[in-house]
Design an enzyme around this catalytic site. Structure first.
Site, PDB file in Angstrom:
ATOM      1  N   CYS A   1       7.505  -9.582 -36.791  1.00 20.11           N
ATOM      2  CA  CYS A   1       6.885  -8.479 -36.064  1.00 20.11           C
ATOM      3  C   CYS A   1       7.981  -7.939 -35.150  1.00 20.11           C
ATOM      4  O   CYS A   1       9.150  -8.017 -35.495  1.00 20.11           O
ATOM      5  CB  CYS A   1       5.637  -8.947 -35.303  1.00 20.11           C
ATOM      6  SG  CYS A   1       5.924 -10.275 -34.121  1.00 20.11           S
ATOM      7  N   ALA A   2       7.629  -7.422 -34.004  1.00 19.65           N
ATOM      8  CA  ALA A   2       8.650  -6.883 -33.111  1.00 19.65           C
ATOM      9  C   ALA A   2       9.537  -7.986 -32.549  1.00 19.65           C
ATOM     10  O   ALA A   2      10.766  -7.914 -32.620  1.00 19.65           O
ATOM     11  CB  ALA A   2       8.011  -6.090 -31.981  1.00 19.65           C
TER      12      ALA A   2
END
Length: 171
Positions: free
Chosen positions: A96-97
């Site tokens: 994800c981020a």
């Protein structure tokens, strides 16, 4: 009861993943008679590595070339599709981020789904899965896309749709 936990998931560094993608691209280009995939295109789709980006609305500013976008908010509904798309892959990398919450949770959910379906799911880098009982390595990208873009954001062979201005002031 599953023995797979967030803490048992194996992490992979951006540099190691980049090396794997470059090696896979070189192999696919050298074995192709029609010009190859070129610049990393198709490495994920036709090769043995799959990268699953589970960012939601923050899936802007670029992504790892040829990664599959399966937003975490809809992963429950799309898990069967994801399992089918990843069935022939030897290595699967989730991110994800920052790979602190959504990426590891998605990797854990994927491994548990494989385990529930009887197709394996050992956890860490030795996770089961794949076709014919073939071992599938499942990783979480260390530092997520934020860490990736710091090093490889401007490398168009590894990153697509990168927008430097969105990352200049940090995440």
């Amino acid at each position: 009861m599953s023995l797979i936990t967030i803490s048992s998931l194996e992490r992979i560094s951006a540099s190691k993943l980049a090396g794997m993608l470059r090696a896979a691209d070189a192999a696919s280009t050298s074995t192709s008679t029609s010009g190859g995939a070129g610049a990393g295109a198709g490495v994920v789709e036709s090769g043995s590595i799959a990268i699953v980006d589970v960012r939601d609305d923050d899936h802007i500013g670029g992504h790892i070339r040829s990664s599959l976008h399966f937003p975490s908010r809809s992963l429950d509904a799309t898990m069967p599709t994801l399992q089918r798309r990843l069935a022939d892959k030897e290595t699967v990398v989730f991110h994800c981020a920052l790979s602190q919450q959504r990426g590891p949770s998605a990797a854990l959910q994927y491994l548990r789904a494989l385990e529930a379906d009887g197709s394996g799911g050992g956890g860490g880098g030795d996770g089961g899965g794949g076709i014919g009982g073939k071992k599938q390595k499942v990783y979480v990208l260390d530092r997520g896309f934020v860490g990736w873009q710091e090093v490889y954001g401007l490398d168009d062979k590894l990153t697509e749709g990168y927008r430097k201005e969105l990352w200049e002031e940090g995440y």
